[in-house]
Design a protein around this motif. Sequence first.
Motif, PDB file in Angstrom:
ATOM      1  N   ALA A 141     -22.075  42.959 -73.235  1.00 28.30           N
ATOM      2  CA  ALA A 141     -23.876  41.841 -73.320  1.00 28.30           C
ATOM      3  C   ALA A 141     -23.643  40.450 -73.898  1.00 28.30           C
ATOM      4  O   ALA A 141     -24.556  39.836 -73.329  1.00 28.30           O
ATOM      5  CB  ALA A 141     -24.835  42.632 -74.313  1.00 28.30           C
ATOM      6  N   ASP A 154     -24.398  47.618 -75.319  1.00 25.82           N
ATOM      7  CA  ASP A 154     -25.774  48.297 -75.242  1.00 25.82           C
ATOM      8  C   ASP A 154     -25.906  49.306 -76.311  1.00 25.82           C
ATOM      9  O   ASP A 154     -26.840  49.868 -77.005  1.00 25.82           O
ATOM     10  CB  ASP A 154     -26.060  48.256 -74.419  1.00 25.82           C
ATOM     11  N   SER A 155     -24.738  49.848 -76.907  1.00 27.19           N
ATOM     12  CA  SER A 155     -24.875  51.160 -77.103  1.00 27.19           C
ATOM     13  C   SER A 155     -23.714  51.695 -77.814  1.00 27.19           C
ATOM     14  O   SER A 155     -23.065  51.309 -77.510  1.00 27.19           O
ATOM     15  CB  SER A 155     -24.940  53.021 -76.411  1.00 27.19           C
TER      16      SER A 155
END
Length: 263
Positions: A141, A154-155
């Motif tokens: 990101a 993102d995770s």
Amino acid sequence: MRLPLYQVDAFTDRVFAGNPAAVVPLESWLPDAQLQAIAAENNLSETAYLVRSGEGYELRWFTPAVEVDLCGHATLASAFVISTILEPGRAHIEFATRQAGVLTVTRDGDRYTLDFPSRPAAPAGSPDPALVPALGGPAPAAVLRGRDYLVVYDSADAVRALTPDMAAVAKLDLFAVCVTAPGEGGVDFVSRFFTPAKGIPEDPVTGSAHCMLTPYWAERLGKTVLTARQVSARGGDLLCELAGDRVRIGGQAVLYLEGSILV
């Protein structure tokens, strides 16, 4: 010559977890080549050396390959050795370092809190084009840079799933690569840390990386106290606080080994 050696698992409350560091108290400094040779023989991510100086200590850190400018887990391990073995019960320790200034560690029960410099990263602009392919995962990101790359995903699952090509990571243009993502299960953020060029393919728990991670996540989440987890195979937990231009990093430590070095 016989030197004392302590091996401490830092940023954990149990052995075989967190990040192992060797701590070697010295009467006076040995030649740098000998310090490096001992660190290479120990083959841990860091070996810390202590020399008493007034009421405090001089402190240096070596990976198996190089001396480093700042190390969190070996500072925690050093404070643990001082407050539990060398000076039992001591609750406040000052370390004079060669590149990071004076660092302090305070003890409150089983928890140690490191007072370190904040090292915010800035947008990378044009990062090394080999960076993302070297990490073996999806496009991130964001990419920032300070001493190290800070690569944001993102995770937490994306961070865990990365399969870096360590030979490629070792050729990148900065000291190391830290990857991070929002946390889960009550943890604010997670991370991993790779520095194969310095003799550490993946560092289990990296206190110094949180000098960069803490200001990033404090701004992003709008809070100054954060819980962090490094999701390496060994894993470790940290409590971080942004305090102006300083970062406070808290964790526990346990003694694994006590012995002697014969040189």
